[in-house]
Scaffold this motif. Structure first.
Motif, short mmCIF file in Angstrom:
data_model
loop_
_atom_site.label_atom_id
_atom_site.label_comp_id
_atom_site.label_asym_id
_atom_site.label_seq_id
_atom_site.Cartn_x
_atom_site.Cartn_y
_atom_site.Cartn_z
N ASN A 194 0.83 -1.21 0.00
CA ASN A 194 0.00 0.00 0.00
C ASN A 194 0.86 1.26 0.00
N ARG A 195 1.94 1.23 0.79
CA ARG A 195 2.83 2.39 0.83
C ARG A 195 3.49 2.62 -0.53
N LEU A 196 3.92 1.53 -1.17
CA LEU A 196 4.52 1.67 -2.49
C LEU A 196 3.53 2.18 -3.52
N LYS A 197 2.27 1.78 -3.40
CA LYS A 197 1.25 2.29 -4.32
C LYS A 197 1.11 3.80 -4.16
N GLU A 198 1.11 4.27 -2.92
CA GLU A 198 1.02 5.70 -2.69
C GLU A 198 2.24 6.43 -3.26
N GLN A 199 3.43 5.84 -3.07
CA GLN A 199 4.64 6.46 -3.62
C GLN A 199 4.59 6.49 -5.14
N ILE A 200 4.06 5.43 -5.74
CA ILE A 200 3.93 5.41 -7.20
C ILE A 200 3.00 6.52 -7.67
N LYS A 201 1.90 6.72 -6.96
CA LYS A 201 0.98 7.80 -7.33
C LYS A 201 1.66 9.17 -7.22
N GLN A 202 2.43 9.34 -6.13
CA GLN A 202 3.14 10.60 -5.97
C GLN A 202 4.16 10.80 -7.09
N LEU A 203 4.87 9.74 -7.45
CA LEU A 203 5.85 9.85 -8.53
C LEU A 203 5.17 10.16 -9.86
N GLU A 204 4.02 9.56 -10.11
CA GLU A 204 3.29 9.87 -11.33
C GLU A 204 2.86 11.32 -11.37
N GLN A 205 2.38 11.85 -10.22
CA GLN A 205 2.03 13.26 -10.17
C GLN A 205 3.25 14.14 -10.42
N THR A 206 4.39 13.76 -9.81
CA THR A 206 5.62 14.55 -10.01
C THR A 206 6.03 14.53 -11.47
N ILE A 207 5.93 13.37 -12.11
CA ILE A 207 6.28 13.27 -13.53
C ILE A 207 5.37 14.15 -14.37
N ALA A 208 4.06 14.12 -14.06
CA ALA A 208 3.12 14.94 -14.82
C ALA A 208 3.37 16.43 -14.61
N GLU A 209 3.72 16.83 -13.36
CA GLU A 209 3.95 18.24 -13.08
C GLU A 209 5.26 18.73 -13.69
N ASN A 210 6.33 17.95 -13.59
CA ASN A 210 7.64 18.39 -14.06
C ASN A 210 7.93 18.06 -15.51
#
Length: 862
Positions: free
Chosen positions: A172-188
């Motif tokens: 579950n924690r890794l899923k949340e980190q993946i979501k955060q990384l996807e948001q970071t990729i989309a923003e940057n």
């Protein structure tokens, strides 16, 4: 008829005065003696008086019984026949009783054997009863161990459940980190994975190129460094050489300056002498002339003294310790000693080969060497590990002789014996760690290196150098004075015995004591799945193969037989210590494998078994093999009995197949045949497909003329083949007729042949000997021993072990139009150089698979 016989008996009894025994058809015990038993008359012996009375009575009664004489004779003859029949019947009964006694004795011996067997079984039961408490205790211990394992399993299950919960949280924690990384990729606006991967691959390639350039640069720098070091050494040598030349030139310059000063003095003295002579001064002795005369006389005196000095030199130098030597003197020439005159002796020694620096001297007493030079000279206080040069100088008064030729010696002693502590083996990676300890009190020079020797035998007769490690590369153990060296890449499954030694400037010291046996070995791989074949009604043959691994080869096998029982609807294997067997490994025809062939006896019909096998070598035991198929001895295909083979011709034989109905358990569908020229059936020259049970015999044709074949066969079931029958050999040469023995003819002198006939016969013999046999007597005897003609030459096989007669057909005698494709000798010679496909008969046949041929099978129905 019975009335007549009874009347005759009564009359005879009345005449002879004896009682009559009536007809007896059965005795008192009810035994039936047959219908021929009519009358039994017992006549007691008579005395003389009774015999006279009887004769008188017969005389008086002769008139009354005259007509009955014939009837009495008839009765007597019938009685004799009855007695003879009764005796024969008694003999028959006696023989039957003897046979019954023999049968009873046989049954008695069998019962005694059974009694002994039962007694052994009772003893075994008593032994097993005595072992029952131990077995029960072992079972209780095993139950206790299983309970502990169950508790451990439950605790392990709890830990696993906790780990699963932790893994779930991490996921579950890794899923949340993946979501955060996807948001970071989309923003940057980070590039895609493929683009990043391509950039990373390009960077990796550039890095690889840079690493290659770096390695090349490093190699060139190393080469430059080595070249510069060599140049530096050469320059240093040149500088040293120039410095020595400078020193020599300086010495020569000083000597020349001194000579110049002396010459100037002489010139001045001569100038003064000339001046005095010119001016007529008083007579003055020239100082130069006086000095020259004085020098000449001095040189003459010294030359005379040197002529009487002995030509001594140092013959031999013996190193007695690390700091002392012993010198032995001698004469440099073989001239006999004259009246030598010397009153001074000294020994010079130095570490300089030119004896120009660091020279030390030791004065000797000349009186000790006036008569003999056998007394040695001992020099002590030398520096250990130094090369010294020695010479001797002899003198008389103020005159010293020439120094002798210098002799060198290394003043040192060998290192002490090392103490080897252990030699341990490492399996990953394969290596040996040898630990040893230097002895205390080494008086020699410092150790330069250590040598390690190994030998495959404990007697250490043949040993090899394993390591020669410099002292700087030898590791020392922490907290001790012990040293350790490592021998890498040793041979696997080879015994190693080690000895070590130390090396210094003097040389190699003595070898240490031998270490204990060390070996690097690995267990063999697990055997393949064991195969089971029925041998008898109560025994099976277990067969398995074990491949040779990197360790030592397989030596033996351990076989475990388990009884399969059904408990609560599930099949469970029951282990029994009595069902463990050991068997030696045998060589296999397949290279790189070891074979197991073991017979297990006294199996119980109707019981199901399973087998697993372990391979064992010198290191240990392998992992277990796969479980064999379930063994039901009644369901296995039985072994085939010996084949009945007949020689059909010089190139064929007939196999009489056993009669089987194919019903029952197990079901048998047919037969298979195999043949070879070797008794071990290797290589196999031919084998057949399944031959139906309806065939009575098969004929194998197209074989080598007069060769000896070895044939075996097996029964074929639905899923398996039975064991091969015993190998039977067929000498086809037995069909070849032997030449007729010539009839000897008598030769007379008149019929002696002429010289022309003898010459013609000799020529014919010479011509026939060119085509004769080259076999030796032993080969001819061996041919006759195998049932072949004495001059039969063995068949020649090519590289693929094919027979020259490559076309083999198996024909049935039931077919009249048999097609045989055997080739002539000329065709065989041609086919030896070019391959051709043999033709096959189109009749109903079963092909026999054989290398280089497609044989034909013709069957004869039952």
């Amino acid at each position: 008829m019975s009335d007549v016989i009874s009347t005759v008996n009564n009359e005879t009894a009345r005449i002879y005065g004896v009682p009559v025994i009536p007809n007896i058809s059965q005795n008192s015990k009810g035994h039936d003696f047959g219908k021929k038993s009519k009358v039994t008359t017992v006549l007691p012996p008579m005395t003389n008086e009774e015999e006279n009375n009887t004769h008188s009575r017969q005389g008086s009664a002769h008139s009354s019984v005259g007509g009955r004489a014939k009837s009495i004779q008839t009765v007597t003859r019938l009685q004799l026949e009855s007695h003879a029949a009764q005796l024969e019947r008694l003999r028959v009964i006696l023989r039957e009783r003897e046979l019954e006694i023999v049968r009873v004795k046989t049954e008695n011996s069998i019962l005694k054997q059974r009694e002994r067997k039962h007694q052994k079984d009772i003893e075994q039961l008593e032994v097993s009863t005595n072992d029952a408490p131990r077995i029960i205790k072992g079972l209780r211990d095993e139950i206790h161990i299983h309970k502990a394992k169950i508790r451990h399993y439950f605790s392990q299950i709890g830990e696993d459940s906790r780990m699963l919960r932790q893994f779930h949280d991490d996921r579950n924690r890794l899923k949340e980190q993946i979501k955060q990384l996807e948001q970071t990729i989309a923003e940057n606006d980070i590039g895609s994975k493929e683009k990043l991967q391509s950039e990373l691959s390009d960077t990796t390639k550039k890095l690889t190129l840079l690493q290659q350039v770096y390695k090349e640069t490093e190699k060139s720098l190393e080469l430059i460094d080595r070249n510069l070091s060599a140049d530096n050494r050469q320059l240093r040598g040149k500088i040293h050489f120039l410095e020595r030349e400078k020193t020599l030139i300086q010495d020569q310059t000083d000597s020349l300056k001194e000579i110049i000063r002396e010459k100037d003095k002489e010139i001045a003295s001569l100038s003064i002498y000339r001046y005095n002579a010119i001016h007529r001064k008083a007579e003055v002795v020239c100082k130069v002339c006086l000095k020259r005369e004085k020098d000449e006389s001095e040189l003459k005196r010294k030359r005379e003294i040197r002529e009487h000095l002995p030509p001594m030199e140092v013959n031999h130098v013996k190193v007695t310790s690390a700091t002392s030597v012993e010198l032995t003197l001698g004469y440099s020439t073989e001239i006999e000693p004259k009246a030598w005159k010397f009153n001074s002796m000294s020994v010079s020694y130095s570490s300089d080969p030119t004896m120009s620096s660091n020279v030390l001297k030791k004065k000797l007493d000349p009186s000790n060497y006036q008569k003999s030079l056998k007394r040695p000279i001992i020099i002590e206080g030398l520096q250990c590990g130094t090369q010294y040069y020695f010479n001797i100088v002899v003198g008389f008064d103020d005159v010293l002789g020439d120094p002798s030729r210098p002799i060198s010696a290394l003043v040192d002693c060998l290192p002490n014996e090392l103490v080897i502590l252990s030699a341990s083996a490492n399996s990953s990676p394969p290596s040996f760690d040898i630990i040893f300890q230097p002895t205390i009190g080494n008086k020699g020079s410092d150790t330069l290196s250590y040598k390690v020797y190994h030998s495959p035998t404990s007697d250490f007769k043949e040993y090899f150098l394993a390591l020669n490690s410099p002292k700087e590369e030898v590791k020392s153990l922490e907290g001790s004075t012990s040293l350790k060296v490592c021998l890498s890449d040793p041979q696997i499954a080879v015994n190693y015995y080690f000895k070590v030694s130390a090396v210094n400037k003097m040389g190699e010291g003595p070898l240490s004591e031998m270490s204990s046996r060390s070996i690097i070995d690995f267990p063999p791989p697990a055997p393949n799945k064991p195969s089971v074949k029925r041998q008898t009604s109560l025994s099976v043959l277990i067969a398995a193969l074990s491949k040779n691994g990197i360790g030592s080869p397989t030596v033996s096998f351990r076989i475990q037989l388990f009884k399969v029982v059904e408990v609560n609807g599930e099949k469970v294997r029951e282990a029994n210590p009595d069902f463990e067997f050991k068997a030696l490994a045998t060589s296999c025809a397949t290279p790189g494998y070891k074979e197991l062939q073991y017979q297990i006896n006294e199996l119980i019909p109707g019981t199901t078994y399973q087998v697993k096998v372990y391979a064992t070598n010198e290191y240990g035991e392998s992992e277990e093999s796969e479980w064999s198929d379930e063994i039901d001895i009644e369901g296995l295909v039985p072994a085939m009995n010996s084949l009945q083979i007949e020689v059909a011709s010089s190139d064929s034989f007939r196999v009489i197949l056993p009669t089987l109905d194919g019903t029952g358990k197990p079901k048998i569908n047919g037969y298979k045949l195999k043949w070879s020229l070797s008794p071990d059936m290797h290589p196999l020259l031919g084998k057949s497909d399944m031959i139906p049970l309806t065939e009575e015999s098969v004929v194998v044709n197209g074989l080598q003329d007069g060769a000896t074949y070895y044939v075996t066969g097996c029964l074929v079931g639905d899923l398996e083949e039975g064991m091969d029958s015993p190998v039977s050999f067929v000498p086809l040469a037995a069909y070849i007729p032997l030449p007729k023995t010539p009839v000897p003819q008598s030769v007379s002198f008149e019929d002696s042949p002429k010289e022309e006939d003898i010459a013609s016969e000799a020529d014919s013999v010479k011509r026939s000997s060119q085509f004769g046999s080259n076999l030796s007597i032993n080969q001819r005897v061996a041919n006759m021993h195998h049932g072949m003609p004495a001059y039969h030459e063995p068949p020649v096989l090519d590289e693929s072990n094919k027979s020259r007669d490559s076309n083999v057909t198996v024909d049935s005698p039931s077919h009249q139009n048999r097609v045989d494709f055997r080739k002539s000798k000329s065709q065989l010679v041609k086919d030896k150089f070019r391959k051709s496909e043999p033709r096959l008969s189109h009749q109903k046949s079963t092909p026999l698979h054989r290398a280089g041929s497609l044989p034909q099978l013709t069957k004869s129905s039952r």
